[in-house]
Design a protein around this motif. Sequence first.
Motif, PDB file in Angstrom:
ATOM      1  N   GLN A   1       0.723  -1.249  -0.009  1.00 55.90           N
ATOM      2  CA  GLN A   1       0.079   0.044   0.041  1.00 55.90           C
ATOM      3  C   GLN A   1       0.926   1.249  -0.018  1.00 55.90           C
ATOM      4  O   GLN A   1       0.357   2.265   0.044  1.00 55.90           O
ATOM      5  CB  GLN A   1      -0.896  -0.044   1.260  1.00 55.90           C
ATOM      6  N   LEU A   2       2.237   0.993  -0.172  1.00 54.35           N
ATOM      7  CA  LEU A   2       2.756   2.274  -0.218  1.00 54.35           C
ATOM      8  C   LEU A   2       2.884   3.540  -1.148  1.00 54.35           C
ATOM      9  O   LEU A   2       2.830   4.801  -0.789  1.00 54.35           O
ATOM     10  CB  LEU A   2       4.372   1.747  -0.239  1.00 54.35           C
ATOM     11  N   SER A   3       2.259   3.141  -2.379  1.00 59.12           N
ATOM     12  CA  SER A   3       2.017   4.166  -3.216  1.00 59.12           C
ATOM     13  C   SER A   3       0.911   4.786  -2.896  1.00 59.12           C
ATOM     14  O   SER A   3       0.698   6.036  -2.875  1.00 59.12           O
ATOM     15  CB  SER A   3       2.033   3.442  -4.748  1.00 59.12           C
ATOM     16  N   LEU A   4      -0.190   4.067  -2.577  1.00 56.47           N
ATOM     17  CA  LEU A   4      -1.468   4.656  -2.185  1.00 56.47           C
ATOM     18  C   LEU A   4      -1.306   5.485  -0.960  1.00 56.47           C
ATOM     19  O   LEU A   4      -1.952   6.551  -0.897  1.00 56.47           O
ATOM     20  CB  LEU A   4      -2.549   3.580  -1.728  1.00 56.47           C
ATOM     21  N   GLU A   5      -0.683   5.024  -0.144  1.00 58.31           N
ATOM     22  CA  GLU A   5      -0.235   6.068   1.463  1.00 58.31           C
ATOM     23  C   GLU A   5       0.542   7.366   1.027  1.00 58.31           C
ATOM     24  O   GLU A   5       0.337   8.177   1.583  1.00 58.31           O
ATOM     25  CB  GLU A   5       0.389   5.034   2.250  1.00 58.31           C
TER      26      GLU A   5
ATOM     27  N   VAL B   1       0.470   8.774  -1.981  1.00 55.97           N
ATOM     28  CA  VAL B   1      -0.354   9.888  -2.579  1.00 55.97           C
ATOM     29  C   VAL B   1      -1.783  10.303  -1.914  1.00 55.97           C
ATOM     30  O   VAL B   1      -2.102  11.451  -1.973  1.00 55.97           O
ATOM     31  CB  VAL B   1      -0.976   9.021  -3.786  1.00 55.97           C
ATOM     32  N   ALA B   2      -2.098   9.264  -0.722  1.00 56.39           N
ATOM     33  CA  ALA B   2      -3.202   9.752  -0.021  1.00 56.39           C
ATOM     34  C   ALA B   2      -2.781  10.872   0.845  1.00 56.39           C
ATOM     35  O   ALA B   2      -3.578  11.807   1.114  1.00 56.39           O
ATOM     36  CB  ALA B   2      -3.553   8.651   1.032  1.00 56.39           C
ATOM     37  N   ALA B   3      -1.683  11.226   1.360  1.00 53.41           N
ATOM     38  CA  ALA B   3      -1.117  12.386   1.994  1.00 53.41           C
ATOM     39  C   ALA B   3      -1.290  13.552   1.154  1.00 53.41           C
ATOM     40  O   ALA B   3      -1.200  14.667   1.563  1.00 53.41           O
ATOM     41  CB  ALA B   3       0.213  12.228   2.496  1.00 53.41           C
TER      42      ALA B   3
ATOM     43  N   GLY C   1     -10.825  10.810   0.540  1.00 50.59           N
ATOM     44  CA  GLY C   1     -11.962  10.164  -0.229  1.00 50.59           C
ATOM     45  C   GLY C   1     -11.586   8.885  -0.376  1.00 50.59           C
ATOM     46  O   GLY C   1     -10.391   8.515  -0.363  1.00 50.59           O
ATOM     47  N   PRO C   2     -12.406   7.933  -1.153  1.00 52.04           N
ATOM     48  CA  PRO C   2     -11.897   6.726  -1.846  1.00 52.04           C
ATOM     49  C   PRO C   2     -10.809   7.093  -2.853  1.00 52.04           C
ATOM     50  O   PRO C   2     -11.280   7.877  -3.727  1.00 52.04           O
ATOM     51  CB  PRO C   2     -13.377   6.215  -2.301  1.00 52.04           C
ATOM     52  N   LEU C   3      -9.750   6.487  -2.760  1.00 52.13           N
ATOM     53  CA  LEU C   3      -8.689   6.459  -3.760  1.00 52.13           C
ATOM     54  C   LEU C   3      -8.213   5.442  -4.306  1.00 52.13           C
ATOM     55  O   LEU C   3      -8.321   4.439  -3.980  1.00 52.13           O
ATOM     56  CB  LEU C   3      -7.674   7.132  -2.842  1.00 52.13           C
ATOM     57  N   ALA C   4      -7.933   5.659  -5.597  1.00 54.43           N
ATOM     58  CA  ALA C   4      -7.375   4.878  -6.597  1.00 54.43           C
ATOM     59  C   ALA C   4      -6.326   5.348  -7.359  1.00 54.43           C
ATOM     60  O   ALA C   4      -6.268   6.435  -7.720  1.00 54.43           O
ATOM     61  CB  ALA C   4      -8.213   4.155  -7.599  1.00 54.43           C
ATOM     62  N   LEU C   5      -5.320   4.337  -7.672  1.00 58.12           N
ATOM     63  CA  LEU C   5      -4.038   4.842  -8.619  1.00 58.12           C
ATOM     64  C   LEU C   5      -4.584   4.186 -10.017  1.00 58.12           C
ATOM     65  O   LEU C   5      -4.836   3.007  -9.946  1.00 58.12           O
ATOM     66  CB  LEU C   5      -2.930   4.386  -8.128  1.00 58.12           C
TER      67      LEU C   5
ATOM     68  N   LEU D   1      -8.849   9.778  -8.247  1.00 55.05           N
ATOM     69  CA  LEU D   1      -8.032   9.330  -8.905  1.00 55.05           C
ATOM     70  C   LEU D   1      -6.354   9.838  -9.080  1.00 55.05           C
ATOM     71  O   LEU D   1      -6.717  11.122  -9.010  1.00 55.05           O
ATOM     72  CB  LEU D   1      -8.496   9.074 -10.342  1.00 55.05           C
ATOM     73  N   ALA D   2      -5.587   9.219  -8.972  1.00 54.46           N
ATOM     74  CA  ALA D   2      -4.307   9.576  -8.964  1.00 54.46           C
ATOM     75  C   ALA D   2      -3.529   8.981  -9.856  1.00 54.46           C
ATOM     76  O   ALA D   2      -3.792   7.726  -9.866  1.00 54.46           O
ATOM     77  CB  ALA D   2      -3.612   9.743  -7.552  1.00 54.46           C
ATOM     78  N   GLN D   3      -2.862   9.439 -10.836  1.00 55.52           N
ATOM     79  CA  GLN D   3      -1.984   8.689 -11.754  1.00 55.52           C
ATOM     80  C   GLN D   3      -0.668   8.193 -11.121  1.00 55.52           C
ATOM     81  O   GLN D   3      -0.141   8.807 -10.197  1.00 55.52           O
ATOM     82  CB  GLN D   3      -1.365   9.617 -12.926  1.00 55.52           C
TER      83      GLN D   3
END
Length: 87
Positions: A13-17, A19-21, A26-30, A66-68
Amino acid sequence: MDSPLWIGLYLPQLSLETVAALVEPGPLALHDGLLILHADAAAQALGIQAGLKRATALALLPQLVLAQADAQRRSRSAGHRQNALPA
């Protein structure tokens, strides 16, 4: 002479964590431009899974953040993993 010690870390989950910062809550996806690569627990609970098309994910969950995904960072990371393996 002591032999080197190795430690392996699994941080799925490192990439998500990371980007989440940086993005709105909200619900997040890469995504990679077309497909969802990773989704956080909130997004997964609402039906978003890796492999969904980005458009499908947004149709299912319009409030999805959404994040790239950073492809260069992922490829550098893969290269470091290969170089870190002992011979």
